[in-house]
Motif scaffolding. Structure first.
Motif, PDB file in Angstrom:
ATOM      1  N   UNK A  58     -19.096   1.329  37.327  1.00  0.00           N
ATOM      2  CA  UNK A  58     -18.569   2.174  38.284  1.00  0.00           C
ATOM      3  C   UNK A  58     -17.184   2.879  37.893  1.00  0.00           C
ATOM      4  N   UNK A  59     -17.094   4.015  38.292  1.00  0.00           N
ATOM      5  CA  UNK A  59     -15.570   4.524  37.927  1.00  0.00           C
ATOM      6  C   UNK A  59     -15.503   5.816  38.794  1.00  0.00           C
ATOM      7  N   UNK A  60     -14.095   6.198  39.094  1.00  0.00           N
ATOM      8  CA  UNK A  60     -13.943   7.062  39.956  1.00  0.00           C
ATOM      9  C   UNK A  60     -14.583   8.431  39.564  1.00  0.00           C
ATOM     10  N   UNK A  61     -15.169   9.556  40.244  1.00  0.00           N
ATOM     11  CA  UNK A  61     -15.561  10.474  39.794  1.00  0.00           C
ATOM     12  C   UNK A  61     -14.628  11.642  39.068  1.00  0.00           C
ATOM     13  N   UNK A  62     -13.370  11.370  39.550  1.00  0.00           N
ATOM     14  CA  UNK A  62     -12.364  12.399  38.830  1.00  0.00           C
ATOM     15  C   UNK A  62     -11.897  11.638  37.418  1.00  0.00           C
ATOM     16  N   UNK A  63     -12.252  10.418  37.155  1.00  0.00           N
ATOM     17  CA  UNK A  63     -12.006   9.987  35.776  1.00  0.00           C
ATOM     18  C   UNK A  63     -12.964  10.271  34.881  1.00  0.00           C
ATOM     19  N   UNK A  64     -14.167  10.742  35.269  1.00  0.00           N
ATOM     20  CA  UNK A  64     -15.252  11.000  34.255  1.00  0.00           C
ATOM     21  C   UNK A  64     -14.999  12.168  33.611  1.00  0.00           C
ATOM     22  N   UNK A  65     -14.763  12.021  32.135  1.00  0.00           N
ATOM     23  CA  UNK A  65     -14.495  13.110  31.021  1.00  0.00           C
ATOM     24  C   UNK A  65     -13.011  13.604  31.257  1.00  0.00           C
ATOM     25  N   UNK A  78     -12.582  -3.759  47.955  1.00  0.00           N
ATOM     26  CA  UNK A  78     -12.359  -2.398  48.552  1.00  0.00           C
ATOM     27  C   UNK A  78     -11.521  -1.613  47.524  1.00  0.00           C
ATOM     28  N   UNK A  79     -12.270  -0.483  47.041  1.00  0.00           N
ATOM     29  CA  UNK A  79     -11.876   0.622  46.265  1.00  0.00           C
ATOM     30  C   UNK A  79     -10.595   1.510  46.682  1.00  0.00           C
ATOM     31  N   UNK A  80      -9.764   1.309  46.160  1.00  0.00           N
ATOM     32  CA  UNK A  80      -8.499   2.106  46.641  1.00  0.00           C
ATOM     33  C   UNK A  80      -7.992   3.143  45.443  1.00  0.00           C
ATOM     34  N   UNK A  81      -8.195   4.475  45.813  1.00  0.00           N
ATOM     35  CA  UNK A  81      -8.097   5.698  44.976  1.00  0.00           C
ATOM     36  C   UNK A  81      -6.507   5.746  45.051  1.00  0.00           C
ATOM     37  N   UNK A  82      -5.849   5.567  43.902  1.00  0.00           N
ATOM     38  CA  UNK A  82      -4.564   5.538  43.567  1.00  0.00           C
ATOM     39  C   UNK A  82      -4.129   6.316  42.324  1.00  0.00           C
ATOM     40  N   UNK A  83      -4.135   7.797  42.591  1.00  0.00           N
ATOM     41  CA  UNK A  83      -4.009   8.691  41.603  1.00  0.00           C
ATOM     42  C   UNK A  83      -2.299   8.820  41.304  1.00  0.00           C
ATOM     43  N   UNK A  84      -1.959   9.258  40.139  1.00  0.00           N
ATOM     44  CA  UNK A  84      -0.427   9.461  39.684  1.00  0.00           C
ATOM     45  C   UNK A  84      -0.589   9.329  38.160  1.00  0.00           C
ATOM     46  N   UNK A  85      -0.896   8.225  37.617  1.00  0.00           N
ATOM     47  CA  UNK A  85      -0.859   8.018  36.303  1.00  0.00           C
ATOM     48  C   UNK A  85      -1.975   8.881  35.730  1.00  0.00           C
ATOM     49  N   UNK A  86      -3.332   8.689  36.090  1.00  0.00           N
ATOM     50  CA  UNK A  86      -4.130  10.018  35.916  1.00  0.00           C
ATOM     51  C   UNK A  86      -4.993  10.334  37.599  1.00  0.00           C
ATOM     52  N   UNK A  87      -5.497  11.524  37.416  1.00  0.00           N
ATOM     53  CA  UNK A  87      -6.212  11.743  38.683  1.00  0.00           C
ATOM     54  C   UNK A  87      -6.928  10.893  39.188  1.00  0.00           C
ATOM     55  N   UNK A  88      -7.672  10.045  38.119  1.00  0.00           N
ATOM     56  CA  UNK A  88      -9.067   9.068  38.410  1.00  0.00           C
ATOM     57  C   UNK A  88      -8.557   7.664  38.723  1.00  0.00           C
ATOM     58  N   UNK A  89      -7.236   7.271  38.731  1.00  0.00           N
ATOM     59  CA  UNK A  89      -7.112   5.984  38.704  1.00  0.00           C
ATOM     60  C   UNK A  89      -7.456   5.569  40.240  1.00  0.00           C
ATOM     61  N   UNK A  90      -7.969   4.147  40.055  1.00  0.00           N
ATOM     62  CA  UNK A  90      -8.346   3.414  41.357  1.00  0.00           C
ATOM     63  C   UNK A  90      -7.588   2.079  40.982  1.00  0.00           C
ATOM     64  N   UNK A 131      -1.157  14.657  32.171  1.00  0.00           N
ATOM     65  CA  UNK A 131      -2.020  14.919  33.319  1.00  0.00           C
ATOM     66  C   UNK A 131      -1.205  14.207  34.301  1.00  0.00           C
ATOM     67  N   UNK A 132      -0.188  13.612  34.351  1.00  0.00           N
ATOM     68  CA  UNK A 132       0.321  12.505  35.255  1.00  0.00           C
ATOM     69  C   UNK A 132       1.036  13.293  36.307  1.00  0.00           C
TER      70      UNK A 132
END
Length: 212
Positions: A85-92, A122-134, A165-166
């Protein structure tokens, strides 16, 4: 594995070359982040020390797609039938040699999902360091696993490392989101967990950034 300890009931943190791997030990095993390439033998050894088998790993959750967090994924996939499992924005994601591709991701997260471990993780989307950080939050254990969404210093917390990309403004908003959760234990992608004054440390970080 350089060190390991139980940070919460049934939850262990292991460190390899400065990068943390989290192991949740229940009827099935869950791994959060896989460390650097070459870390799987140490992970497997620790699992066996607990009297369990790597074949019992059913889920691997990745907090973001950086080599020190996903480097061991290919090795673990060869040893297990675990879903990834990984955030969809983190793929690639570009930057820091990403190694998780669409075909590697069984579960593409968006944030807001509740996964099975710990009675509801619970999955919390926490972008900043990268767009796909959780980050991952266990209400039952009052445990918050932040990955690299923030950094732990010796005496205080800090915004994450800035990369091409931060987005530091977005990172601060993610930290404010995490501050609203009900947690006692705070875990990071690097360094030891916080068991005391975790919430106060986050609030101090937010206050310091208000005056910058």
């Amino acid at each position: 594995m350089q060190s390991s300890n139980e940070i919460s009931p049934n939850v262990y943190q292991m460190a390899n070359r400065g990068a943390n791997v989290i192991l949740i030990v229940e009827q099935e095993l869950t791994i959060i982040d896989t460390g650097h390439a070459g870390s799987s033998p140490q992970i497997v050894d620790f699992i066996r020390q607990l009297g369990r088998s790597p074949e019992e790993i059913s889920l691997i959750i990745l907090t973001h797609n950086h080599i020190d967090h996903v480097g061991g994924l290919a090795e673990l996939k060869q040893l297990t039938s675990a879903r990834v499992a990984i955030h969809k924005s983190a793929i690639g994601e570009r930057g820091n040699r990403p190694s998780v591709r669409t075909e590697d991701a069984d579960i593409q997260l968006e944030g807001g999902e509740v996964l099975k471990p710990l009675g509801g993780l619970e999955i919390v989307h926490t972008p900043g360091h990268t767009p796909g950080c959780i980050s991952l939050f266990s209400p039952r254990n009052k445990l918050l696993i932040t990955g690299d969404a923030m950094l732990k210093g010796r005496r205080s917390l800090h915004l994450p490392v800035r990369l091409p990309n931060s987005d530091m403004a977005q990172a601060l908003e993610s930290i404010k989101k995490m501050a609203r959760l009900d947690f006692d234990v705070l875990c990071f992608g690097h360094g030891l967990p916080l068991h005391n004054d975790a919430r106060a440390r986050i609030e101090d970080l937010i206050e310091r950034k208000k005056v910058v």
